[in-house]
Design an enzyme around this catalytic site. Structure first.
Site, PDB file in Angstrom:
ATOM      1  N   CYS A  43       0.660  -1.313  -0.065  1.00 18.68           N
ATOM      2  CA  CYS A  43       0.047  -0.010   0.176  1.00 18.68           C
ATOM      3  C   CYS A  43       0.851   1.209  -0.187  1.00 18.68           C
ATOM      4  O   CYS A  43       0.602   2.390  -0.733  1.00 18.68           O
ATOM      5  CB  CYS A  43      -0.975   0.038   0.981  1.00 18.68           C
ATOM      6  SG  CYS A  43      -0.399  -0.314   2.746  1.00 18.68           S
ATOM      7  N   HIS A  78      -1.819   6.794   4.620  1.00 17.47           N
ATOM      8  CA  HIS A  78      -0.524   6.758   4.803  1.00 17.47           C
ATOM      9  C   HIS A  78       0.140   8.093   4.256  1.00 17.47           C
ATOM     10  O   HIS A  78      -0.043   8.268   3.246  1.00 17.47           O
ATOM     11  CB  HIS A  78      -0.138   5.749   4.061  1.00 17.47           C
ATOM     12  CG  HIS A  78      -0.194   4.221   4.517  1.00 17.47           C
ATOM     13  ND1 HIS A  78      -0.850   3.867   5.778  1.00 17.47           N
ATOM     14  CD2 HIS A  78       0.127   3.052   4.230  1.00 17.47           C
ATOM     15  CE1 HIS A  78      -1.039   2.631   6.251  1.00 17.47           C
ATOM     16  NE2 HIS A  78      -0.578   2.097   5.093  1.00 17.47           N
TER      17      HIS A  78
END
Lengths: 339, 339, 339, 339
Positions: free
Chosen positions: B145, B236
């Site tokens: 990711c 993130h």
């Protein structure tokens, strides 16, 4: 050597409270005055303060009646410790100096003034020697809290380093008790802290440089800093990627960190940590919730790959980064017979 | 081009739920099977899932009866999307391939296999061309990711970059719904995520490299990564310090980022963000709580100083970093007539 | 019935922003003026606001130039919606009324004035009838956000209830965007909100009472309230223990809650929730993170034991408890031809 | 009176760790065995434990080699303290008793067994007298953590109370270190804790009742409890609305709370708090972040209105509610010469 009598400016703020706490039962520093903003002057410290520090307001401080920041209120002390906000500090501290009163200050103004020592004791206590030449009152500055924390593990590696990439993850208490609202920072990261990156770069270069009677020579390394605010209450973390002059052995780096000692340790000063740098072996260290030490810097994730050294450093922004550094500087100055 | 019939493995996990949600009312992808762990097989999806994604379980999925991961349960689909945990993925996916079933997978195993395309559509859709030569079933992998998020703003700057220093601040959802306990991470930062730094480095170099019929040549740049976990639920962040071959103009960097478009945009694919990179002018952007976009990467704090470019990137780890990337890859493959 | 032209006071605060958002594309309410504090007057709304609400500033509002709260700036509107802070509201609203301008206000002052209707539409829209007698301008008040939320599930059970014990767990947004610092409330509970308990008791009794042309008769039940602040961003929860006149069947209670409808539902008003009360079967509902609805109240944990009924209610303090209630009141008034 | 030799079951869990810590340097209790789950048996405590309690693993415990829960491993101790999870506790504790070993246990099973004393020392130490008649080994139970906390401020008011309405706001550590994931509880409230409400009601009635040689008579008051989980790490809060037999003076209530002392205080036992109940005058007390005491209960917001008394109580769920209560019970038993 005798006792040192001091007063504290900004004694009801977060840093001021830590000064009050750390000086409880101090072997030779005596708090004789506490000062606060005009609205609180004349009240008992114990009544006027909203105490956020662990434990209770120390007995000794409770009944001290708050005074103003005016020089006339600080005539009979050896040194004034200033934990004033930056906006207020500049004029108050100048007035005190002009009235012949010595000041050790946490506030940002004047930190880069080449005639003012910027001191993190273990890193550059020798910069204080310049004061031997000073006639009249003197001003000593504490570094920015993050620069204070980072400079310690850099110090024993300094000669190996060519360039630094630093990303900080700073706690909310660095902005003061009311500095950040819950809605703004909870569950969030804010990748910007006004003025912080510039301060860290300039102050690291100043503290890691050389100061002599003839002048002042900064370290002058490229230091690229990105500062972020994270939803943590206490403790500033820095991820440091240091580009080295040449590859070095990882174990020798760890050894340099672990064995680092400086004047405060050698002189056994009361506020000095026994070991300035604690290298923690746990793979997921250092963490604010588990590894925060008041005066030592916790270091983890040390890795050398090619000519890049990586480490993660964590320190207490209110103690090591502010209140404790001021007090340790005072202890060093007494040890050096500079006061 | 006709409809694509798919099944989803791991459909009750966080990534699987996002796949189910993103495929609600999809113009040409049809979910015909949902699979879950043995204990849930045979139950209705709507009953078996603990739904954590915003909104309700999509109507279409509620009454689908969960099947196993066995190839016999996936015979009649064009592609299987896998959101399986890594430990389980390796054997399940191999079995499916051996049974002649095509797989697009989020799981880590095989990502670095030189014969398996590792695809983040805007970055390296052309790596899919290798599949034209493949006989029988194929496997396509989604990147990690964080690698998915970082690779996008690196892509349009790739030729300028010599070396990368990256520090990630990753959200808790990256560890799965139960991955981190409140006591472990609340008010804390954990500067270690097992295997993450190695994955980011290797996968960035693979995706940013060239893949041709004759082989595969990675980008091969030194990428120094430190990964941290922060108390944020979704999103993130990566602080990127890129050492450039030579100084470049900051505005031209911003322009490259803003004007970056790739095949998914040109083909107007349904899951493609209109602009893959949103450069936000606000001084304190990007923030997970304010600037998270499902498929675009938010970029802020762009600064060029000497030969160092700094930027902060933020992306949705569950959508851009996982479920959405898989679906977009599928859309690209159909567009390229690879299925 | 024609369009209603309104202005919003306090349009850059949290409640004001929600009004701006909820009125985007409203079928018959038109925002013609936005007002803010003196420092922002003259700036474009889109530039002056720090937008905290999900999504972007609505197109229609971006270019509106902010005006003052002075009556002269609100001459040409049918109603002023006030989201002013309490301290400011009292004099500003009085001035508007004296200038012949109608006001629907969220601010606390005058809520208990027996001549001012305090309206939560589903609960006591009929209290508005008193306005038919009013000559000149009128003032209508919104209840306190927690009273607004609690009054809805109490309404259909009102005749059964003898006495109420209520404990609230209120989110931080109830104190405004800057209302609570992260250090004060993160990981903490503050079991005190100034003035809140008194407001909830008095306002519930007023709204659940009868208002007629001849006067006003409160419900007059003992209501014991303890209000706490919890580290949640949005959504106020109330644990309600109702002492009943006599034991009742638990299913009949649930049925009364589920089937409750009022004028806003019957008239199909645009801002009305289809079902004012959602009774959720999940054993651990309602939760702010999973069950918050903008205008409906989520209810769970319904239990009758002896003559005590327990239920937990959750509502959106900014929408149902403030901005949405004001708008729904306006919609009801137009429906009743009161404007 | 001599030393008491004990072993601790579940010594690596949160409650077990607190036992290990609280017994560091205890004047007469000596830890001779530490036990953990099978996977850890044979390892050194200092290596096997993930230490979450403040400070470091006490010196004395570091090198103790972990043993099993089998009776053969606990032959030479006077008492076994059990901090086992409920599922495991039932069979392990029975086996120990059958082998003639005495147990003081935190686990839920058997708490309501009329032949087993359920002890919160300040509240009902006299229930221990029943053990004088017991031949062979005995079992003593600690109450549920919330019942332990609430029972203390109820005790001195017990004769005034007719009925109780209690809402708890319980911290995450009550569910164990891994009990609640960050995604589930951060920024959320979960108004349900399995089995908790029933335990609190039944255990309060048992502890506040009378136990004699001839039998056991519970207090038998209606206690309506709603239990919620809040995003707080340590400390359980209870909002208590007590319906009184008749109105009483608020100051006399405060006085009863403040002056409450019991056997542990009179005997000056090492783990006893000097004052079991701290009534805090601050208007917004008690708060987990500011007012948590290891063994005393903090009480605030005391208010009598008509025949309803309201107060908010806060206690440490791991110390007062578990580890500390067990140790204090042991100290009381030695004082009473029951072992």
């Amino acid at each position: 050597m005798g006792r040192v009598r001091i007063s504290i400016l900004g004694s009801t703020g977060l840093v001021g409270q830590w000064m009050v706490k750390l000086l409880d039962n101090h072997p030779f520093i005596e708090v004789v005055k506490l000062s606060a903003s005009p609205g609180k002057v004349g009240r008992r410290y114990g009544d006027a303060v909203s105490w956020f520090v662990p434990g209770d307001v120390p007995e000794y401080a409770r009944d001290i009646v708050l005074v103003s920041t005016d020089p006339s209120d600080h005539k009979d002390v050896d040194v004034v410790l200033s934990a004033l906000p930056n906006e207020v500090a500049i004029s108050v501290e100048r007035k005190l100096l002009e009235s012949g009163i010595n000041v050790i200050s946490n506030a940002a103004p004047e930190r880069l003034n080449p005639r003012v020592p910027l001191i993190n004791p273990e890193v550059n206590w020798d910069h204080l020697e310049v004061l031997r030449e000073v006639k009249g009152s003197w001003l000593v500055k504490n570094p920015n809290c993050t620069a204070a924390i980072i400079s310690i593990p850099i110090k024993p590696l300094q000669e190996l380093i060519e360039e630094l990439h630093i990303v900080t993850l700073q706690s909310v208490s660095g902005a003061g008790y009311l500095g950040l609202s819950y809605l703004a920072i909870d569950g969030n990261v804010i990748p910007f802290i006004k003025g912080e990156e510039e301060k860290i770069e300039a102050e690291l270069n100043k503290m890691l440089g050389k100061q002599s009677r003839d002048g002042y020579e900064p370290w002058n390394r490229p230091i690229y800093v990105t500062a972020t605010r994270v939803p943590v209450k206490y403790g500033h973390m820095a991820v440091i990627h240091a580009v080295l002059r040449e590859p070095v052995d990882q174990d020798s780096v760890i050894n340099r960190l672990r064995s680092f000692r400086s004047l405060p340790q050698e002189a056994g000063l009361p506020t000095a940590p026994r070991e300035p740098i604690r290298v923690i072996n746990r793979v997921d260290a250092p963490q604010p919730a588990r590894d925060l030490d008041p005066m030592a810097i916790s270091v983890g994730r040390v890795l050398v790959r090619g000519n890049v050294l990586r480490m993660v450093a964590l320190g207490d922004n209110l103690v090591r980064g502010a209140a404790g550094a001021s007090i340790l500087t005072l202890e060093v100055m007494r040890h050096l017979k500079l006061l």
